[in-house]
Design a protein around this motif. Structure first.
Motif, short mmCIF file in Angstrom:
data_model
loop_
_atom_site.label_atom_id
_atom_site.label_comp_id
_atom_site.label_asym_id
_atom_site.label_seq_id
_atom_site.Cartn_x
_atom_site.Cartn_y
_atom_site.Cartn_z
N ILE A 64 42.67 39.30 37.22
CA ILE A 64 41.96 40.39 37.91
C ILE A 64 40.57 39.91 38.35
O ILE A 64 40.13 40.20 39.46
CB ILE A 64 41.89 41.66 37.03
CG1 ILE A 64 43.31 42.24 36.86
CG2 ILE A 64 40.95 42.70 37.63
CD1 ILE A 64 43.43 43.33 35.81
N SER A 65 39.91 39.14 37.51
CA SER A 65 38.60 38.58 37.87
C SER A 65 38.73 37.63 39.06
O SER A 65 37.88 37.63 39.96
CB SER A 65 37.99 37.82 36.69
OG SER A 65 37.64 38.70 35.67
N GLU A 66 39.80 36.83 39.06
CA GLU A 66 40.04 35.93 40.19
C GLU A 66 40.28 36.74 41.46
O GLU A 66 39.80 36.35 42.54
CB GLU A 66 41.24 35.03 39.91
CG GLU A 66 40.98 33.98 38.86
CD GLU A 66 42.22 33.17 38.51
OE1 GLU A 66 43.24 33.27 39.22
OE2 GLU A 66 42.16 32.43 37.51
N LEU A 67 40.99 37.85 41.35
CA LEU A 67 41.22 38.70 42.52
C LEU A 67 39.90 39.26 43.03
O LEU A 67 39.65 39.25 44.24
CB LEU A 67 42.18 39.85 42.18
CG LEU A 67 42.34 40.91 43.28
CD1 LEU A 67 42.86 40.31 44.57
CD2 LEU A 67 43.23 42.03 42.80
N LYS A 68 39.06 39.73 42.13
CA LYS A 68 37.76 40.28 42.54
C LYS A 68 36.96 39.23 43.32
O LYS A 68 36.39 39.52 44.37
CB LYS A 68 36.97 40.78 41.34
CG LYS A 68 35.69 41.51 41.72
CD LYS A 68 35.17 42.31 40.55
CE LYS A 68 33.91 43.07 40.83
NZ LYS A 68 33.90 43.89 42.02
N GLY A 69 36.96 38.00 42.82
CA GLY A 69 36.27 36.91 43.50
C GLY A 69 36.85 36.64 44.87
O GLY A 69 36.13 36.42 45.85
N ALA A 70 38.18 36.67 44.97
CA ALA A 70 38.86 36.43 46.25
C ALA A 70 38.52 37.53 47.25
O ALA A 70 38.24 37.26 48.42
CB ALA A 70 40.37 36.35 46.04
N LEU A 71 38.53 38.78 46.77
CA LEU A 71 38.21 39.91 47.65
C LEU A 71 36.77 39.80 48.15
O LEU A 71 36.49 40.07 49.32
CB LEU A 71 38.43 41.23 46.92
CG LEU A 71 39.89 41.59 46.65
CD1 LEU A 71 39.98 42.73 45.65
CD2 LEU A 71 40.62 41.94 47.94
N GLU A 72 35.86 39.41 47.26
CA GLU A 72 34.45 39.26 47.66
C GLU A 72 34.30 38.13 48.67
O GLU A 72 33.56 38.25 49.64
CB GLU A 72 33.58 39.01 46.43
CG GLU A 72 33.42 40.26 45.58
CD GLU A 72 32.79 40.01 44.22
OE1 GLU A 72 32.49 38.84 43.88
OE2 GLU A 72 32.59 41.01 43.49
N LYS A 73 35.04 37.05 48.45
CA LYS A 73 34.99 35.91 49.37
C LYS A 73 35.50 36.30 50.76
O LYS A 73 35.00 35.83 51.78
CB LYS A 73 35.84 34.78 48.79
CG LYS A 73 35.66 33.45 49.43
CD LYS A 73 36.43 32.40 48.64
CE LYS A 73 36.19 31.03 49.20
NZ LYS A 73 36.95 30.00 48.47
N ASP A 74 36.50 37.18 50.78
CA ASP A 74 37.11 37.60 52.05
C ASP A 74 36.46 38.84 52.66
O ASP A 74 36.90 39.31 53.71
CB ASP A 74 38.60 37.93 51.83
CG ASP A 74 39.44 36.70 51.57
OD1 ASP A 74 38.97 35.58 51.90
OD2 ASP A 74 40.55 36.84 51.05
N GLU A 75 35.43 39.35 52.03
CA GLU A 75 34.85 40.63 52.42
C GLU A 75 34.52 40.74 53.91
O GLU A 75 34.73 41.76 54.53
CB GLU A 75 33.59 40.89 51.60
CG GLU A 75 33.18 42.32 51.54
CD GLU A 75 32.12 42.56 50.48
OE1 GLU A 75 31.94 43.71 50.10
OE2 GLU A 75 31.46 41.59 50.05
N LEU A 76 34.00 39.69 54.48
CA LEU A 76 33.58 39.74 55.88
C LEU A 76 34.66 39.28 56.85
O LEU A 76 34.44 39.25 58.06
CB LEU A 76 32.31 38.90 56.07
CG LEU A 76 31.11 39.36 55.22
CD1 LEU A 76 29.93 38.43 55.41
CD2 LEU A 76 30.74 40.80 55.52
N LYS A 77 35.82 38.94 56.35
CA LYS A 77 36.92 38.49 57.21
C LYS A 77 37.54 39.69 57.91
O LYS A 77 37.68 40.75 57.33
CB LYS A 77 37.99 37.78 56.39
CG LYS A 77 37.49 36.60 55.59
CD LYS A 77 37.46 35.35 56.42
CE LYS A 77 37.18 34.13 55.58
NZ LYS A 77 35.94 33.49 55.77
N ARG A 78 37.94 39.49 59.15
CA ARG A 78 38.61 40.57 59.88
C ARG A 78 40.03 40.74 59.39
O ARG A 78 40.58 41.82 59.38
CB ARG A 78 38.65 40.23 61.37
CG ARG A 78 37.32 40.32 62.04
CD ARG A 78 37.57 40.13 63.50
NE ARG A 78 37.00 41.26 64.21
CZ ARG A 78 36.52 41.17 65.42
NH1 ARG A 78 36.55 40.03 66.06
NH2 ARG A 78 36.03 42.23 66.01
N GLU A 79 40.63 39.63 59.04
CA GLU A 79 42.02 39.60 58.61
C GLU A 79 42.15 40.28 57.24
O GLU A 79 41.34 40.02 56.35
CB GLU A 79 42.40 38.12 58.52
CG GLU A 79 43.77 37.81 58.11
CD GLU A 79 43.96 36.29 57.96
OE1 GLU A 79 45.08 35.92 57.66
OE2 GLU A 79 43.01 35.52 58.14
#
Length: 95
Positions: A31-46
């Motif tokens: 779940i922590s890894e997911l949170k990090g991934a979501l934050e990393k992708d936050e500005l992505k349009r996709e």
């Protein structure tokens, strides 16, 4: 009790997503890894972004190999559905 037909996660509600994932057996580390991934992708349009897609692929591999014990045999698809709801992506129902 996990009802796979009643995933009540609203867009951008990470606490609800986290609770749901924990209830079906996803570990705190994942779940922590997911949170990090979501934050990393936050500005992505996709949606989902590349980091989030990588996380989901990792989950599917873990589930497929039996490396992640979930409370349901449809856990991989439930995780994907929950994540899409969090991202606000409409998921067509399986035919």
């Amino acid at each position: 009790d996990v009802d796979q037909n009643n995933i009540t996660i609203k867009q951008d509600d990470f606490s609800a997503l986290k609770k749901y994932l924990k209830n079906i057996g996803v570990t705190d580390t994942l779940i922590s890894e997911l949170k990090g991934a979501l934050e990393k992708d936050e500005l992505k349009r996709e949606k989902p972004g590349p980091a989030t897609k990588n996380w989901l692929s990792k989950i599917m591999i873990l589930v497929g190999k039996g490396g992640l014990a979930l409370v349901t045999n449809t856990g991989g698809s439930m995780i994907a559905s929950a994540l899409m709801r969090y991202l606000g992506v409409s998921v067509p129902l399986a035919q």
